[in-house]
Design an enzyme around this catalytic site. Structure first.
Site, PDB file in Angstrom:
ATOM      1  N   GLU A 289       0.996  -1.822   2.285  1.00  0.00           N
ATOM      2  CA  GLU A 289       0.815  -0.374   1.094  1.00  0.00           C
ATOM      3  C   GLU A 289       1.074   0.657   1.889  1.00  0.00           C
ATOM      4  O   GLU A 289       0.392   0.985   2.804  1.00  0.00           O
ATOM      5  CB  GLU A 289      -0.541  -0.475   0.485  1.00  0.00           C
ATOM      6  CG  GLU A 289      -0.608   0.563  -0.717  1.00  0.00           C
ATOM      7  CD  GLU A 289      -1.329   1.952  -0.685  1.00  0.00           C
ATOM      8  OE1 GLU A 289      -1.550   2.490  -1.614  1.00  0.00           O
ATOM      9  OE2 GLU A 289      -2.083   1.872   0.662  1.00  0.00           O
TER      10      GLU A 289
ATOM     11  N   ASP B  84      -4.068  -1.708   3.353  1.00  0.00           N
ATOM     12  CA  ASP B  84      -4.329  -0.424   2.944  1.00  0.00           C
ATOM     13  C   ASP B  84      -3.830   0.546   3.683  1.00  0.00           C
ATOM     14  O   ASP B  84      -4.052   0.659   4.687  1.00  0.00           O
ATOM     15  CB  ASP B  84      -5.686  -0.141   2.214  1.00  0.00           C
ATOM     16  CG  ASP B  84      -6.032   1.149   1.709  1.00  0.00           C
ATOM     17  OD1 ASP B  84      -5.578   1.422   0.565  1.00  0.00           O
ATOM     18  OD2 ASP B  84      -6.492   2.150   2.408  1.00  0.00           O
TER      19      ASP B  84
ATOM     20  N   HIS C 186      -4.284   0.220  -9.568  1.00  0.00           N
ATOM     21  CA  HIS C 186      -5.545   1.051  -9.670  1.00  0.00           C
ATOM     22  C   HIS C 186      -5.616   2.689  -9.291  1.00  0.00           C
ATOM     23  O   HIS C 186      -6.431   3.243  -9.340  1.00  0.00           O
ATOM     24  CB  HIS C 186      -6.666   0.577  -8.731  1.00  0.00           C
ATOM     25  CG  HIS C 186      -6.507   0.565  -7.165  1.00  0.00           C
ATOM     26  ND1 HIS C 186      -5.420  -0.227  -6.722  1.00  0.00           N
ATOM     27  CD2 HIS C 186      -6.919   1.345  -6.404  1.00  0.00           C
ATOM     28  CE1 HIS C 186      -5.338   0.111  -5.245  1.00  0.00           C
ATOM     29  NE2 HIS C 186      -6.371   1.206  -5.182  1.00  0.00           N
ATOM     30  N   ASP C 187      -4.215   2.884  -8.670  1.00  0.00           N
ATOM     31  CA  ASP C 187      -4.226   4.562  -8.226  1.00  0.00           C
ATOM     32  C   ASP C 187      -3.343   5.238  -9.063  1.00  0.00           C
ATOM     33  O   ASP C 187      -3.068   6.323  -9.309  1.00  0.00           O
ATOM     34  CB  ASP C 187      -3.572   4.513  -7.236  1.00  0.00           C
ATOM     35  CG  ASP C 187      -4.584   3.933  -5.913  1.00  0.00           C
ATOM     36  OD1 ASP C 187      -5.748   3.976  -5.854  1.00  0.00           O
ATOM     37  OD2 ASP C 187      -4.042   3.558  -4.833  1.00  0.00           O
TER      38      ASP C 187
HETATM   39  O1  TEU Z   1      -4.066   4.496  -1.618  1.00  0.00           O
HETATM   40  C1  TEU Z   1      -3.219   5.221  -0.757  1.00  0.00           C
HETATM   41  C2  TEU Z   1      -2.626   6.386  -1.457  1.00  0.00           C
HETATM   42  O2  TEU Z   1      -2.308   7.293  -0.933  1.00  0.00           O
HETATM   43  C3  TEU Z   1      -1.378   5.979  -2.316  1.00  0.00           C
HETATM   44  O3  TEU Z   1      -1.535   4.642  -3.031  1.00  0.00           O
HETATM   45  C4  TEU Z   1      -1.074   6.987  -3.243  1.00  0.00           C
HETATM   46  O4  TEU Z   1      -1.693   6.829  -4.440  1.00  0.00           O
HETATM   47  C5  TEU Z   1       0.239   6.696  -3.596  1.00  0.00           C
HETATM   48  O5  TEU Z   1       0.954   7.165  -2.625  1.00  0.00           O
HETATM   49  C6  TEU Z   1       1.037   7.387  -4.575  1.00  0.00           C
HETATM   50  O6  TEU Z   1       0.954   8.791  -4.804  1.00  0.00           O
HETATM   51  C7  TEU Z   1      -4.933   3.587  -0.933  1.00  0.00           C
HETATM   52  C8  TEU Z   1      -5.788   2.875  -2.054  1.00  0.00           C
HETATM   53  O7  TEU Z   1      -4.900   2.357  -2.905  1.00  0.00           O
HETATM   54  C9  TEU Z   1      -6.528   4.024  -2.762  1.00  0.00           C
HETATM   55  O8  TEU Z   1      -7.425   3.452  -3.803  1.00  0.00           O
HETATM   56  C10 TEU Z   1      -7.493   4.632  -1.675  1.00  0.00           C
HETATM   57  O9  TEU Z   1      -8.440   5.654  -2.066  1.00  0.00           O
HETATM   58  C11 TEU Z   1      -6.895   5.112  -0.497  1.00  0.00           C
HETATM   59  O10 TEU Z   1      -5.809   4.090  -0.133  1.00  0.00           O
HETATM   60  C12 TEU Z   1      -7.756   5.284   0.658  1.00  0.00           C
HETATM   61  O11 TEU Z   1      -8.121   4.018   1.306  1.00  0.00           O
END
Ligand code: TEU
Length: 554
Positions: free
Chosen positions: A254, A200, A323-324
């Site tokens: 990620e 993450d 999931h985001d």
């Molecule tokens: O998400 C991090 C995050 O900021 C990105 O996925 C963002 O959504 C993307 O840049 C698109 O704009 C991760 C996790 O996937 C998320 O669910 C958590 O809330 C976050 O980290 C914090 O751990």
């Protein structure tokens, strides 16, 4: 020559366990629920599962706020359930990738509790603390979820940094004990037999020396000081050395705000990671207010972005959903008139570009975005905080005036329960689901997708089969044709003397395609329309969102 590895050949299926399947009727998905549904994954033909965090957690950010990395959150089940899941997956030749959260913990984690109460103790330096005036944060960095990235802690009488929620304090990666603790945790899971990690926000671990103010005109204030920070390669090389080296476990990073240049360095043959997620293509529909606006995009933008990453990186992670993110058929396709056609056109891109495809739960049945009448209907901390912030700042008058953006964008779109059948709550739970089921569940669900022909689900199954049979779809080179065509997305995948031609009419009107790339003796391998001639026989007449794959000699 690309080295062959299991994770290049794999199709990964992402499970967000809270919303996948609930075995004990408490309305909250769980590990026994996942085990109950493994036949679905086997039939779909996926090779690997990425499981979102299931660790002990107060669930402020649905498990990305970990309070114990070596325990399972009781509502998900027990460690025995988890062991059984791993065993059942492996028995089906499906691998398991766990989600690791190395940038921050929950403020409930013992490390943080002790860090705040014993500044000079073992954990005192585990987080990023700054002394100073309780009314003035140490710098102007913003939290991704809105507001300052700093919180004053009355107990320690100091500020701590949280790039995400206030309950997610950032770990201090300058401290070698933190790095060791995280490597030990990852090795502990690897020894249990898992097949890798999705890491993450792993490009945010290193913060600039002195924590200087950020440029306020930047979309995420401060990000130039913590995205790909000064020591990031040192930290990731160390993880590689202490955790992944000598194993065939996959390391997937990620990385918010990732550019191609850094992606190349992270995944170079001597780089620390195997795969990275970037977010450029899912940022095409941002507007003037960034994520909290809906902007215009067109096929040329999408092709330009995907093509640049295809050409720029030897091996991509391919995704339209997670999931985001909102549901891709609602975002990039047409979830009303052409739901089947546009969901399968997107599936075609996902499963035939060069890279490792990630299918998010529900995407394989063409699930769509939801409706959210008020902010009270939203669970997602990101949406709630940011929208409140915009209203408080006077940037928008009220929820109603930003509702269209929220319904387009909110992470809750991805988190409504998986739709299994047309019984109550879509067969997700016998209880009351933690988040309401999408209203369209009676029509869109796994059982109905299995009955109707054609269906999004059977198209996914067919394409996944084809990808397994036809090596050119995995290891073949990628070449775009007609990059400036505003309606068609056309490319070839070539391996030795085998070639697959992918032709997609990514628009809601008919198209005629006279393609130089296509031989007269090419034969149809797969398509999302019925009654298509086996051979091209001249220019192709393509319906809205029609996708075809032809095979021919190179
Ligand atoms: O998400 C991090 C995050 O900021 C990105 O996925 C963002 O959504 C993307 O840049 C698109 O704009 C991760 C996790 O996937 C998320 O669910 C958590 O809330 C976050 O980290 C914090 O751990």
């Amino acid at each position: 020559m690309t080295e062959r590895t299991w994770w290049k050949e794999a199709v990964v299926y992402q499970i967000y366990p809270k919303s996948f399947s609930d075995a004990d009727g408490d309305g909250f998905g769980d590990l026994p629920g996942v085990i109950d549904r493994l036949d679905h994954l086997e039939r779909l033909g996926v090779d690997c599962v990425w499981l979102n965090p299931v660790y002990q957690s107060p669930q402020r950010d649905n498990g990305y706020d970990v309070s114990d990395y070596r325990a399972i959150y009781p509502e998900f089940g027990t460690m025995d359930d988890w062991d059984r899941l791993l065993e059942e997956l492996h028995a089906r030749d499906i691998r398991l990738v766990m989600d690791m959260v190395p940038n921050h913990t929950s403020s409930d984690h013992e490390w943080f509790q002790r860090s705040r109460s014993e500044p000079d103790g073992e954990y005192g330096d585990y987080y990023i603390w700054r002394d100073g005036d309780p009314d003035e944060p140490p710098n102007n960095w913003e939290s991704f979820f809105g507001g300052s990235a700093w919180e004053y802690d009355a107990e320690r009488e100091a500020w701590y940094l949280h790039l995400y929620d206030v309950s997610q304090p950032d770990l201090n990666w300058r401290n070698p004990d933190v790095r060791d603790a995280m490597a030990d945790t990852m090795n502990w899971w690897l020894e249990k037999g898992i097949d890798g990690f999705r890491l993450d926000v792993v490009n945010l671990l290193s913060k600039a020396e002195g924590l200087p103010d950020g440029d306020p005109s930047n979309d995420w204030t401060g990000s130039e000081h913590f995205v790909n920070g000064p020591r990031i390669f040192e930290y990731l090389d160390e993880i590689h050395e202490n955790v992944f080296a000598g194993t065939d476990a996959v390391a997937i990073g990620e990385m918010p705000n990732l550019d191609l240049e850094h992606a190349r360095r992270y995944t170079a043959p001597d780089g620390p990671l195997d795969l990275v997620f970037h977010f450029e293509h899912v940022g095409l529909d941002f507007g003037e207010r960034g994520r909290w606006d809906v902007g215009d995009w067109d096929l040329l933008d999408l092709k330009e972005t995907l093509d640049r990453w295809q050409g720029g990186l030897d091996w991509n992670s391919l995704f339209f959903e997670n999931h985001d993110q909102p549901r891709s058929v609602s975002r990039f396709g047409d979830d009303e008139r052409y739901r089947y056609e546009s969901a399968t056109a997107l599936a075609t891109i996902l499963l035939t570009l060069r890279g490792t495809p990630f299918v998010y739960q529900g995407q394989e049945i063409g699930m769509t975005n939801g409706t959210f009448e008020s902010l009270d209907d939203i669970s997602d901390v990101d949406t709630v905080r940011n929208v409140r912030e915009l209203i408080a700042a006077g940037a928008v008058a009220d929820y109603e005036s930003i509702r269209h953006v929220v319904e387009h964008r909110t992470r809750d779109n991805a988190r409504t329960p998986m739709q299994w059948d047309d019984t109550a709550h879509a067969g997700f739970t016998d209880g009351e689901p933690w988040i309401p089921v999408n209203e369209n569940y009676a029509d869109i669900n796994v059982a109905s997708e299995r009955e109707r022909t054609p269906s999004v689900l059977s198209f996914y199954e067919a394409l996944i089969d084809l990808r397994r049979e036809r090596e050119a779809l995995v290891y073949g080179s990628y070449d775009i044709h007609r990059p400036d065509d505003e309606q068609l997305f056309v490319y070839t995948r070539t391996l030795d003397d085998d070639q697959v031609v992918v032709v997609i009419n990514f628009s809601d009107s008919a198209a005629t395609a006279d393609l130089d790339a296509l031989d007269a003796e090419a034969s149809l391998l797969c398509g999302n329309y019925d009654d298509v001639a086996a051979e091209p026989n001249g220019p192709l007449e393509l319906g809205p969102y029609e996708a075809r794959l032809y095979g021919q000699s190179a």
